[in-house]
Design a protein around this motif. Sequence first.
Motif, PDB file in Angstrom:
ATOM      1  N   THR A  91      31.642  13.175  37.941  1.00 41.79           N
ATOM      2  CA  THR A  91      33.032  13.506  38.046  1.00 41.79           C
ATOM      3  C   THR A  91      33.165  14.721  37.094  1.00 41.79           C
ATOM      4  O   THR A  91      32.460  14.949  36.369  1.00 41.79           O
ATOM      5  CB  THR A  91      34.239  12.659  37.856  1.00 41.79           C
ATOM      6  N   THR A  92      34.258  15.374  37.225  1.00 43.64           N
ATOM      7  CA  THR A  92      34.777  16.640  36.441  1.00 43.64           C
ATOM      8  C   THR A  92      35.412  16.186  35.104  1.00 43.64           C
ATOM      9  O   THR A  92      35.931  16.808  34.294  1.00 43.64           O
ATOM     10  CB  THR A  92      35.609  17.617  37.263  1.00 43.64           C
ATOM     11  N   GLU A  93      35.953  14.998  34.956  1.00 41.34           N
ATOM     12  CA  GLU A  93      36.695  14.424  33.771  1.00 41.34           C
ATOM     13  C   GLU A  93      35.522  13.425  33.125  1.00 41.34           C
ATOM     14  O   GLU A  93      34.660  12.751  33.648  1.00 41.34           O
ATOM     15  CB  GLU A  93      37.577  13.287  34.311  1.00 41.34           C
ATOM     16  N   GLU A  94      35.987  13.179  31.978  1.00 38.88           N
ATOM     17  CA  GLU A  94      34.984  12.002  31.101  1.00 38.88           C
ATOM     18  C   GLU A  94      35.619  10.614  30.947  1.00 38.88           C
ATOM     19  O   GLU A  94      34.822   9.699  30.608  1.00 38.88           O
ATOM     20  CB  GLU A  94      34.956  12.651  29.649  1.00 38.88           C
ATOM     21  N   CYS A  95      37.002  10.601  31.338  1.00 39.81           N
ATOM     22  CA  CYS A  95      37.502   9.361  31.072  1.00 39.81           C
ATOM     23  C   CYS A  95      39.143   9.715  31.596  1.00 39.81           C
ATOM     24  O   CYS A  95      39.645  10.662  32.207  1.00 39.81           O
ATOM     25  CB  CYS A  95      37.737   8.812  29.843  1.00 39.81           C
ATOM     26  N   PHE A  96      39.918   8.562  31.871  1.00 36.68           N
ATOM     27  CA  PHE A  96      41.507   8.855  32.069  1.00 36.68           C
ATOM     28  C   PHE A  96      42.172   9.424  31.040  1.00 36.68           C
ATOM     29  O   PHE A  96      43.324   9.877  31.161  1.00 36.68           O
ATOM     30  CB  PHE A  96      41.819   7.553  32.397  1.00 36.68           C
ATOM     31  N   ASN A  97      41.703   9.618  29.618  1.00 33.25           N
ATOM     32  CA  ASN A  97      42.182  10.151  28.441  1.00 33.25           C
ATOM     33  C   ASN A  97      43.523   9.366  28.103  1.00 33.25           C
ATOM     34  O   ASN A  97      44.492   9.925  28.140  1.00 33.25           O
ATOM     35  CB  ASN A  97      42.577  11.642  28.746  1.00 33.25           C
ATOM     36  N   LEU A  98      43.216   7.984  28.072  1.00 31.22           N
ATOM     37  CA  LEU A  98      44.454   7.356  27.630  1.00 31.22           C
ATOM     38  C   LEU A  98      44.284   6.797  26.305  1.00 31.22           C
ATOM     39  O   LEU A  98      43.266   6.574  25.755  1.00 31.22           O
ATOM     40  CB  LEU A  98      44.427   5.953  28.565  1.00 31.22           C
ATOM     41  N   LYS A  99      45.247   6.770  25.447  1.00 35.61           N
ATOM     42  CA  LYS A  99      45.270   5.986  24.269  1.00 35.61           C
ATOM     43  C   LYS A  99      44.645   4.467  24.390  1.00 35.61           C
ATOM     44  O   LYS A  99      45.171   3.982  25.325  1.00 35.61           O
ATOM     45  CB  LYS A  99      46.693   6.180  23.347  1.00 35.61           C
ATOM     46  N   ASN A 100      43.669   4.311  23.667  1.00 31.76           N
ATOM     47  CA  ASN A 100      43.231   3.007  23.587  1.00 31.76           C
ATOM     48  C   ASN A 100      42.437   2.787  24.988  1.00 31.76           C
ATOM     49  O   ASN A 100      42.293   1.502  25.386  1.00 31.76           O
ATOM     50  CB  ASN A 100      44.038   1.841  23.052  1.00 31.76           C
ATOM     51  N   GLU A 101      42.121   3.475  25.603  1.00 32.98           N
ATOM     52  CA  GLU A 101      41.369   3.497  26.897  1.00 32.98           C
ATOM     53  C   GLU A 101      40.115   2.456  26.839  1.00 32.98           C
ATOM     54  O   GLU A 101      39.933   1.807  27.685  1.00 32.98           O
ATOM     55  CB  GLU A 101      40.981   4.912  27.357  1.00 32.98           C
ATOM     56  N   GLU A 102      39.409   2.706  25.750  1.00 31.22           N
ATOM     57  CA  GLU A 102      38.276   1.457  26.035  1.00 31.22           C
ATOM     58  C   GLU A 102      38.542   0.111  25.813  1.00 31.22           C
ATOM     59  O   GLU A 102      37.700  -0.749  26.141  1.00 31.22           O
ATOM     60  CB  GLU A 102      37.422   1.815  24.510  1.00 31.22           C
ATOM     61  N   GLN A 103      39.911  -0.203  25.558  1.00 31.60           N
ATOM     62  CA  GLN A 103      40.459  -1.434  25.295  1.00 31.60           C
ATOM     63  C   GLN A 103      40.956  -1.601  26.401  1.00 31.60           C
ATOM     64  O   GLN A 103      41.213  -3.015  26.903  1.00 31.60           O
ATOM     65  CB  GLN A 103      41.183  -1.666  23.939  1.00 31.60           C
ATOM     66  N   LEU A 104      41.858  -0.760  27.220  1.00 27.90           N
ATOM     67  CA  LEU A 104      42.425  -0.955  28.416  1.00 27.90           C
ATOM     68  C   LEU A 104      41.594  -1.184  29.680  1.00 27.90           C
ATOM     69  O   LEU A 104      41.874  -2.015  30.553  1.00 27.90           O
ATOM     70  CB  LEU A 104      43.621   0.020  28.533  1.00 27.90           C
ATOM     71  N   VAL A 105      40.739  -0.166  29.747  1.00 27.45           N
ATOM     72  CA  VAL A 105      39.875  -0.138  30.922  1.00 27.45           C
ATOM     73  C   VAL A 105      38.633  -0.742  30.917  1.00 27.45           C
ATOM     74  O   VAL A 105      37.769   0.146  30.467  1.00 27.45           O
ATOM     75  CB  VAL A 105      39.960   1.549  31.405  1.00 27.45           C
ATOM     76  N   GLU A 106      38.434  -1.571  31.721  1.00 29.09           N
ATOM     77  CA  GLU A 106      36.933  -2.177  31.780  1.00 29.09           C
ATOM     78  C   GLU A 106      36.301  -1.173  32.716  1.00 29.09           C
ATOM     79  O   GLU A 106      35.190  -1.025  32.346  1.00 29.09           O
ATOM     80  CB  GLU A 106      37.301  -3.610  32.034  1.00 29.09           C
ATOM     81  N   THR A 107      37.193  -1.112  33.819  1.00 32.26           N
ATOM     82  CA  THR A 107      36.031  -0.665  34.970  1.00 32.26           C
ATOM     83  C   THR A 107      37.133   0.415  35.698  1.00 32.26           C
ATOM     84  O   THR A 107      38.118  -0.138  36.331  1.00 32.26           O
ATOM     85  CB  THR A 107      35.552  -1.267  36.050  1.00 32.26           C
ATOM     86  N   PRO A 108      36.859   1.887  35.722  1.00 31.80           N
ATOM     87  CA  PRO A 108      37.628   2.713  36.563  1.00 31.80           C
ATOM     88  C   PRO A 108      37.419   2.638  37.815  1.00 31.80           C
ATOM     89  O   PRO A 108      36.348   2.438  38.294  1.00 31.80           O
ATOM     90  CB  PRO A 108      37.442   4.179  35.825  1.00 31.80           C
TER      91      PRO A 108
END
Length: 145
Positions: A91-108
């Motif tokens: 994709t053109t993005e690296e992540c959702f750019n959320l605070k604490n994303e590694e703890q919130l998002v298991e699988t996009p």
Amino acid sequence: MAKKFDRPKHKQESLINKAKKSIKVDHNDFISFSFKYFDEHHKKFHLNEKELDYFLILLNRLKDISTFKLQDFYSNRGKTLRCHPIDWDDTTEECFNLKNEEQLVETPYQFGLSANEYGRVHGFLIDSTFFIRWFDPDHKLYSKD
């Protein structure tokens, strides 16, 4: 003299991850939607200048998916829904750019609104709630434009 204590050498598990593990997910639960992490200000993923048809298709798709059980959502690979995990490397993005994303998002995840015409919805699941992050009516997550 105060007694020293050894700190654990392993990384402590976050409270969010502990809470996720303690909740048993029932794959017979129906999908619900949340806009808690919705980003309406992203420069690429916006709904400006979309016609009424787009919003009707979007609402009907959300309504249809809300009748899916969690297991049905995960296993649906039909041509119109095209529900599948997002591989950030493609994709053109690296992540959702959320605070604490590694703890919130298991699988996009993403799913389509129709076969190809109306784009996709991107977000992630926690239990049986799909947290919508972006609407992508113009397929910009995979477009290098």
